[in-house]
Motif scaffolding. Sequence first.
Motif, PDB file in Angstrom:
ATOM      1  N   CYS A 104      -2.958  11.969  -5.651  1.00 56.58           N
ATOM      2  CA  CYS A 104      -3.397  10.890  -5.092  1.00 56.58           C
ATOM      3  C   CYS A 104      -3.611  11.278  -3.543  1.00 56.58           C
ATOM      4  CB  CYS A 104      -2.620   9.529  -5.163  1.00 56.58           C
ATOM      5  SG  CYS A 104      -2.243   8.904  -6.754  1.00 56.58           S
ATOM      6  N   LEU A 105      -4.907  10.965  -2.928  1.00 53.53           N
ATOM      7  CA  LEU A 105      -5.158  11.382  -1.869  1.00 53.53           C
ATOM      8  C   LEU A 105      -5.436  10.117  -0.857  1.00 53.53           C
ATOM      9  CD1 LEU A 105      -7.870  14.337  -2.394  1.00 53.53           C
ATOM     10  CD2 LEU A 105      -5.295  14.237  -1.822  1.00 53.53           C
ATOM     11  N   ASP A 106      -5.671   8.980  -1.489  1.00 50.21           N
ATOM     12  CA  ASP A 106      -5.635   7.652  -0.796  1.00 50.21           C
ATOM     13  C   ASP A 106      -4.810   6.661  -0.974  1.00 50.21           C
ATOM     14  OD1 ASP A 106      -8.812   8.556  -0.233  1.00 50.21           O
ATOM     15  OD2 ASP A 106      -8.640   8.232  -2.293  1.00 50.21           O
ATOM     16  N   VAL A 107      -4.570   5.688   0.166  1.00 52.48           N
ATOM     17  CA  VAL A 107      -3.707   4.613  -0.244  1.00 52.48           C
ATOM     18  C   VAL A 107      -4.790   3.702  -0.354  1.00 52.48           C
ATOM     19  CG1 VAL A 107      -3.622   4.146   2.227  1.00 52.48           C
ATOM     20  CG2 VAL A 107      -1.730   3.318   0.849  1.00 52.48           C
ATOM     21  N   ASP A 108      -4.326   2.444  -1.202  1.00 48.93           N
ATOM     22  CA  ASP A 108      -5.250   1.498  -1.505  1.00 48.93           C
ATOM     23  C   ASP A 108      -4.347   0.336  -1.551  1.00 48.93           C
ATOM     24  OD1 ASP A 108      -6.322  -0.879  -3.246  1.00 48.93           O
ATOM     25  OD2 ASP A 108      -7.815   0.427  -3.572  1.00 48.93           O
ATOM     26  N   LEU A 109      -4.518  -0.835  -0.537  1.00 50.71           N
ATOM     27  CA  LEU A 109      -3.789  -1.959  -0.285  1.00 50.71           C
ATOM     28  C   LEU A 109      -4.463  -3.212  -1.297  1.00 50.71           C
ATOM     29  CD1 LEU A 109      -3.102  -1.973   3.587  1.00 50.71           C
ATOM     30  CD2 LEU A 109      -2.013  -0.551   1.655  1.00 50.71           C
ATOM     31  N   GLU A 110      -3.633  -3.569  -1.997  1.00 55.18           N
ATOM     32  CA  GLU A 110      -4.072  -4.949  -2.674  1.00 55.18           C
ATOM     33  C   GLU A 110      -4.655  -5.985  -1.951  1.00 55.18           C
ATOM     34  OE1 GLU A 110      -2.602  -8.113  -6.343  1.00 55.18           O
ATOM     35  OE2 GLU A 110      -1.190  -7.082  -5.067  1.00 55.18           O
ATOM     36  N   SER A 111      -4.131  -6.205  -0.841  1.00 60.79           N
ATOM     37  CA  SER A 111      -4.523  -7.084   0.121  1.00 60.79           C
ATOM     38  C   SER A 111      -5.564  -6.975   0.987  1.00 60.79           C
ATOM     39  CB  SER A 111      -3.275  -7.218   1.106  1.00 60.79           C
ATOM     40  OG  SER A 111      -3.051  -6.244   2.068  1.00 60.79           O
ATOM     41  N   SER A 112      -6.280  -5.646   0.850  1.00 61.49           N
ATOM     42  CA  SER A 112      -7.352  -5.277   1.592  1.00 61.49           C
ATOM     43  C   SER A 112      -8.683  -4.735   1.064  1.00 61.49           C
ATOM     44  CB  SER A 112      -6.592  -3.957   2.615  1.00 61.49           C
ATOM     45  OG  SER A 112      -7.862  -3.314   3.236  1.00 61.49           O
ATOM     46  N   ALA A 113      -9.753  -5.212   1.762  1.00 63.08           N
ATOM     47  CA  ALA A 113     -10.990  -4.614   1.216  1.00 63.08           C
ATOM     48  C   ALA A 113     -11.421  -3.436   1.991  1.00 63.08           C
ATOM     49  CB  ALA A 113     -12.069  -5.737   1.536  1.00 63.08           C
ATOM     50  N   LEU A 114     -10.708  -3.185   2.966  1.00 66.57           N
ATOM     51  CA  LEU A 114     -10.978  -2.036   3.736  1.00 66.57           C
ATOM     52  C   LEU A 114     -10.557  -0.733   3.093  1.00 66.57           C
ATOM     53  CD1 LEU A 114     -11.521  -0.354   6.351  1.00 66.57           C
ATOM     54  CD2 LEU A 114      -9.345  -0.881   7.164  1.00 66.57           C
ATOM     55  N   THR A 115      -9.670  -0.512   2.490  1.00 67.12           N
ATOM     56  CA  THR A 115      -8.975   0.712   1.814  1.00 67.12           C
ATOM     57  C   THR A 115     -10.124   1.140   0.756  1.00 67.12           C
ATOM     58  OG1 THR A 115      -7.591  -0.796   0.426  1.00 67.12           O
ATOM     59  CG2 THR A 115      -6.757   0.211   2.549  1.00 67.12           C
ATOM     60  N   ASN A 116     -10.824   0.642   0.206  1.00 68.08           N
ATOM     61  CA  ASN A 116     -11.829   0.823  -0.531  1.00 68.08           C
ATOM     62  C   ASN A 116     -12.916   1.965   0.101  1.00 68.08           C
ATOM     63  OD1 ASN A 116     -10.743  -1.611  -2.391  1.00 68.08           O
ATOM     64  ND2 ASN A 116     -12.164   0.055  -3.598  1.00 68.08           N
ATOM     65  N   ALA A 117     -13.087   1.883   1.348  1.00 69.52           N
ATOM     66  CA  ALA A 117     -13.763   2.945   2.162  1.00 69.52           C
ATOM     67  C   ALA A 117     -13.205   4.100   2.206  1.00 69.52           C
ATOM     68  CB  ALA A 117     -13.849   2.221   3.788  1.00 69.52           C
ATOM     69  N   PHE A 118     -11.848   4.381   2.014  1.00 68.42           N
ATOM     70  CA  PHE A 118     -11.420   5.604   2.070  1.00 68.42           C
ATOM     71  C   PHE A 118     -11.779   6.761   1.165  1.00 68.42           C
ATOM     72  CE2 PHE A 118      -7.250   3.426   4.114  1.00 68.42           C
ATOM     73  CZ  PHE A 118      -8.024   3.039   5.098  1.00 68.42           C
ATOM     74  N   PRO A 119     -11.615   6.368  -0.051  1.00 69.88           N
ATOM     75  CA  PRO A 119     -12.369   7.360  -1.117  1.00 69.88           C
ATOM     76  C   PRO A 119     -13.831   7.432  -1.053  1.00 69.88           C
ATOM     77  CG  PRO A 119     -11.491   5.483  -2.378  1.00 69.88           C
ATOM     78  CD  PRO A 119     -11.204   5.358  -1.001  1.00 69.88           C
ATOM     79  N   MET A 120     -14.539   6.432  -0.712  1.00 75.61           N
ATOM     80  CA  MET A 120     -16.094   6.450  -0.478  1.00 75.61           C
ATOM     81  C   MET A 120     -16.497   7.626   0.452  1.00 75.61           C
ATOM     82  SD  MET A 120     -18.609   5.310   1.460  1.00 75.61           S
ATOM     83  CE  MET A 120     -20.206   5.064   1.415  1.00 75.61           C
ATOM     84  N   ARG A 121     -15.666   7.469   1.559  1.00 80.46           N
ATOM     85  CA  ARG A 121     -16.094   8.456   2.692  1.00 80.46           C
ATOM     86  C   ARG A 121     -15.586   9.712   2.455  1.00 80.46           C
ATOM     87  NH1 ARG A 121     -17.279   5.964   8.486  1.00 80.46           N
ATOM     88  NH2 ARG A 121     -17.068   8.403   8.701  1.00 80.46           N
ATOM     89  N   ARG A 122     -14.274   9.817   1.831  1.00 79.46           N
ATOM     90  CA  ARG A 122     -13.922  11.148   1.410  1.00 79.46           C
ATOM     91  C   ARG A 122     -14.630  11.870   0.691  1.00 79.46           C
ATOM     92  NH1 ARG A 122     -10.719  12.691  -2.540  1.00 79.46           N
ATOM     93  NH2 ARG A 122     -10.185  10.446  -3.095  1.00 79.46           N
ATOM     94  N   LEU A 123     -15.027  11.220  -0.331  1.00 80.78           N
ATOM     95  CA  LEU A 123     -15.758  11.901  -1.524  1.00 80.78           C
ATOM     96  C   LEU A 123     -17.150  12.327  -1.122  1.00 80.78           C
ATOM     97  CD1 LEU A 123     -14.685   9.566  -4.553  1.00 80.78           C
ATOM     98  CD2 LEU A 123     -14.078  12.032  -4.130  1.00 80.78           C
ATOM     99  N   GLY A 124     -17.834  11.542  -0.293  1.00 78.08           N
ATOM    100  CA  GLY A 124     -19.147  11.780  -0.147  1.00 78.08           C
ATOM    101  C   GLY A 124     -20.074  12.156  -1.097  1.00 78.08           C
TER     102      GLY A 124
END
Length: 197
Positions: A104-124
Amino acid sequence: MTVPSRPDLPPFAAWRHQGARDGFEVAFFEVLDGGVLVGGHTVAVEEGRPFSVGYAIELDGAWHTRTARVWGRGADGERTVVLAGDGEGRWSIDGVAVPELDGCLDVDLESSALTNAFPMRRLGLAPGEAAEAPAAYVRALDLGVGRLEQRYARIDAGEEHQRYDYASATFDFRCQLGYDESGLVLDYPGIATRLIV
């Protein structure tokens, strides 16, 4: 893989959570030398149970999650959990190694819509590309941590607002996610909608 550059992050972003829960989330961004610090908070009610979750997440220059301090309060009391990633897919929780999260390279918080940005930005991802992006998943009500299997497939044709087919085998869930030009979630069907864009 070189991650494509994107416009600067806004100073903050906010989402109204509707559907799975009713509530509100706000996050603030601080660009650091070699990374980004994200601090935010979600306050919501889900299935009649209130919760408040705060987070401070540090990302490196490639958008790998390096540390995530998450604290919360619910009807059962207060909790805090600290996740640390080495940027290569190995994790510890409160200082204890957790092999279940290897890869795993990302954290995903069930409580957050923001954390779905991490893999999107990381993967490009380019239009038509797809990738697996397992994450260290922190539940909202008890801050328990587990592995979240997920996949992103870019389905737009190169527009300013990118769209992805998102699927999580862990929860047998699928939807389409929309992102703004800075890589932040605009629309997460059944979960949250971005405000003040």
